[in-house]
Design a protein around this motif. Structure first.
Motif, PDB file in Angstrom:
ATOM      1  N   GLN A 124       0.838  -1.203   0.000  1.00 45.97           N
ATOM      2  CA  GLN A 124       0.000   0.000   0.000  1.00 45.97           C
ATOM      3  C   GLN A 124       0.875   1.256   0.000  1.00 45.97           C
ATOM      4  O   GLN A 124       0.592   2.221  -0.718  1.00 45.97           O
ATOM      5  CB  GLN A 124      -0.933   0.011   1.211  1.00 45.97           C
ATOM      6  N   LYS A 125       1.928   1.247   0.798  1.00 46.08           N
ATOM      7  CA  LYS A 125       2.833   2.399   0.857  1.00 46.08           C
ATOM      8  C   LYS A 125       3.513   2.613  -0.492  1.00 46.08           C
ATOM      9  O   LYS A 125       3.660   3.753  -0.950  1.00 46.08           O
ATOM     10  CB  LYS A 125       3.876   2.177   1.950  1.00 46.08           C
ATOM     11  N   ALA A 127       2.339   1.800  -3.436  1.00 48.97           N
ATOM     12  CA  ALA A 127       1.345   2.339  -4.376  1.00 48.97           C
ATOM     13  C   ALA A 127       1.127   3.827  -4.137  1.00 48.97           C
ATOM     14  O   ALA A 127       1.042   4.614  -5.104  1.00 48.97           O
ATOM     15  CB  ALA A 127       0.032   1.575  -4.233  1.00 48.97           C
ATOM     16  N   SER A 128       1.063   4.244  -2.860  1.00 47.66           N
ATOM     17  CA  SER A 128       0.854   5.674  -2.580  1.00 47.66           C
ATOM     18  C   SER A 128       2.077   6.491  -3.003  1.00 47.66           C
ATOM     19  O   SER A 128       1.943   7.605  -3.512  1.00 47.66           O
ATOM     20  CB  SER A 128       0.523   5.902  -1.109  1.00 47.66           C
ATOM     21  N   GLU A 130       4.126   5.740  -5.467  1.00 41.17           N
ATOM     22  CA  GLU A 130       4.097   5.800  -6.929  1.00 41.17           C
ATOM     23  C   GLU A 130       3.112   6.871  -7.404  1.00 41.17           C
ATOM     24  O   GLU A 130       3.396   7.605  -8.361  1.00 41.17           O
ATOM     25  CB  GLU A 130       3.740   4.431  -7.515  1.00 41.17           C
ATOM     26  N   GLU A 131       1.966   6.957  -6.739  1.00 35.60           N
ATOM     27  CA  GLU A 131       0.976   7.980  -7.096  1.00 35.60           C
ATOM     28  C   GLU A 131       1.525   9.377  -6.833  1.00 35.60           C
ATOM     29  O   GLU A 131       1.376  10.287  -7.657  1.00 35.60           O
ATOM     30  CB  GLU A 131      -0.320   7.751  -6.298  1.00 35.60           C
ATOM     31  N   GLU A 132       2.202   9.559  -5.692  1.00 37.59           N
ATOM     32  CA  GLU A 132       2.800  10.853  -5.359  1.00 37.59           C
ATOM     33  C   GLU A 132       3.879  11.208  -6.370  1.00 37.59           C
ATOM     34  O   GLU A 132       3.978  12.362  -6.814  1.00 37.59           O
ATOM     35  CB  GLU A 132       3.381  10.810  -3.945  1.00 37.59           C
TER      36      GLU A 132
END
Length: 151
Positions: A124-125, A127-128, A130-132
């Motif tokens: 989850q970290k 993925a977040s 990568e989005e940032e």
């Protein structure tokens, strides 16, 4: 090749004796020249040497067995083999079953749960982050064309 002498032939003991060729030659050559007690003493020396030779591998095996027991290998193998024995439907390839279950036998569900949760959290970290990263790249592209035009 081993030669078997019955008790009357060897005249050394009351039971059947199995002797290696070296000892047979020793008995044959010395029987003519020495007394029976000398032959017995020489035979004891040879027998002790033979037994000493056979004891060494046993002690090494015993040390290796203790090493495997201390490391938990014997328990793990036993558990996997018992699991295979207790299965109602036997697998087609028992070797694959042992390979697959040997590493997992030491991890119980209770001890692996925190690790599974950590993997979920880290995914989850990731993925977040990568989005940032994607958002920051987009923002950076907005400012880059203005800098090129100013030059």
């Amino acid at each position: 090749m081993l030669t078997t002498f019955s008790a009357p032939q060897a005249k050394l003991c009351t039971t059947s004796v199995v002797l290696p060729p070296v000892v047979c030659a020793l008995l044959g050559a010395t029987r003519q020249h020495k007394a029976l007690s000398d032959i017995r003493s020489e035979l004891k020396v040879v027998a002790n040497a033979i037994m000493a030779h056979y004891k060494a591998p046993d002690s090494k095996r015993e040390q290796f067995r203790r090493y495997l027991e201390k490391a938990g290998v014997v328990d793990s193998l036993t558990k996997v083999l018992v699991d295979l024995y207790e299965k109602q439907e036997k697998p087609d390839n028992p070797l694959e079953f042992v390979k697959d279950n040997l590493g997992t036998s030491s991890l119980s569900q209770g001890s692996s749960y925190p690790l599974q949760q950590e993997v979920i959290d880290l995914r989850q970290k990731c993925a977040s982050l990568e989005e940032e990263n994607k958002q920051l790249r987009t923002k950076l592209l907005q400012y880059e064309p203005e800098e090129k035009a100013a030059e």
